[in-house]
Design a protein around this motif. Structure first.
Motif, PDB file in Angstrom:
ATOM      1  N   PRO A 100      10.975 -28.098  48.584  1.00 40.16           N
ATOM      2  CA  PRO A 100      11.766 -28.936  47.685  1.00 40.16           C
ATOM      3  C   PRO A 100      12.957 -28.130  47.151  1.00 40.16           C
ATOM      4  CG  PRO A 100       9.445 -28.939  47.050  1.00 40.16           C
ATOM      5  CD  PRO A 100       9.602 -27.947  48.140  1.00 40.16           C
ATOM      6  N   ALA A 101      13.966 -28.825  46.687  1.00 42.77           N
ATOM      7  CA  ALA A 101      15.183 -28.165  46.210  1.00 42.77           C
ATOM      8  C   ALA A 101      14.871 -27.178  45.086  1.00 42.77           C
ATOM      9  CB  ALA A 101      16.190 -29.206  45.738  1.00 42.77           C
ATOM     10  N   ALA A 102      13.945 -27.545  44.214  1.00 37.02           N
ATOM     11  CA  ALA A 102      13.608 -26.654  43.096  1.00 37.02           C
ATOM     12  C   ALA A 102      13.009 -25.349  43.613  1.00 37.02           C
ATOM     13  CB  ALA A 102      12.626 -27.348  42.159  1.00 37.02           C
ATOM     14  N   GLU A 103      12.155 -25.433  44.629  1.00 35.88           N
ATOM     15  CA  GLU A 103      11.545 -24.228  45.192  1.00 35.88           C
ATOM     16  C   GLU A 103      12.587 -23.362  45.884  1.00 35.88           C
ATOM     17  OE1 GLU A 103       8.399 -23.065  44.925  1.00 35.88           O
ATOM     18  OE2 GLU A 103       8.132 -24.709  43.509  1.00 35.88           O
ATOM     19  N   ARG A 104      13.515 -23.990  46.606  1.00 36.18           N
ATOM     20  CA  ARG A 104      14.577 -23.222  47.254  1.00 36.18           C
ATOM     21  C   ARG A 104      15.422 -22.514  46.209  1.00 36.18           C
ATOM     22  NH1 ARG A 104      15.225 -27.937  50.681  1.00 36.18           N
ATOM     23  NH2 ARG A 104      16.962 -28.493  49.362  1.00 36.18           N
ATOM     24  N   GLY A 105      15.707 -23.211  45.110  1.00 34.44           N
ATOM     25  CA  GLY A 105      16.491 -22.606  44.032  1.00 34.44           C
ATOM     26  C   GLY A 105      15.778 -21.424  43.405  1.00 34.44           C
ATOM     27  N   LYS A 106      14.469 -21.585  43.169  1.00 33.11           N
ATOM     28  CA  LYS A 106      13.684 -20.491  42.592  1.00 33.11           C
ATOM     29  C   LYS A 106      13.668 -19.288  43.523  1.00 33.11           C
ATOM     30  CE  LYS A 106      10.533 -23.386  39.935  1.00 33.11           C
ATOM     31  NZ  LYS A 106       9.161 -23.863  39.833  1.00 33.11           N
TER      32      LYS A 106
END
Length: 142
Positions: A100-106
């Motif tokens: 998910p985008a949030a995981e990629r960002g993290k």
């Protein structure tokens, strides 16, 4: 571009429709023959009876051929289903899991933090080395 599978599918569909048409005609002829036998008498009835026996024998052959084709089609469906399931399983193994985008960002923030720590300690290295070097510098400066 037409694939072999598409040609096969079209050919099977055409043959099934043709077989269905012949079966419908065959049923109509049998019903007509039964009506004639009901109306006939004497020698005509005996002659139509022998004709009916021949036609019923042909009907049995046609039914058994159709049943054999259905058995093979069922077998082909099972083989096809298994092939599709195996192909999907292989594709799942080969494709990267989508984050998910949030995981990629993290993950990006975490990598950037490691690089910053390494740069603070005066080391310009790649990501994997940056973790080790950052940790070593901390423990040495400690």
């Amino acid at each position: 571009m037409v694939t072999t599978e598409t040609k096969l599918r079209r050919d099977i569909g055409a043959r099934l429709r043709e077989f269905e048409e012949y079966l419908e005609r065959f049923e109509e002829r049998l019903q007509a023959l039964h009506r004639r036998i009901d109306r006939a008498s004497g020698a005509a009835e005996a002659e139509l009876g022998s004709l009916l026996a021949d036609v019923e024998r042909e009907a049995d052959l046609t039914r058994s051929a159709g049943e054999a084709v259905l058995r093979e089609l069922r077998r082909a469906v099972e083989i096809g289903r298994g092939a599709v399931e195996r192909a999907e399983a292989r594709l799942k193994v080969l494709e990267k899991p989508r984050l998910p985008a949030a995981e990629r960002g993290k993950a990006a923030v975490r990598r950037a933090a490691i690089e910053v720590k390494a740069l603070r300690h005066g080391v310009r290295v790649g990501l994997r080395m940056a973790r080790r070097v950052s940790h070593r510098r901390k423990t040495a400066a400690g």
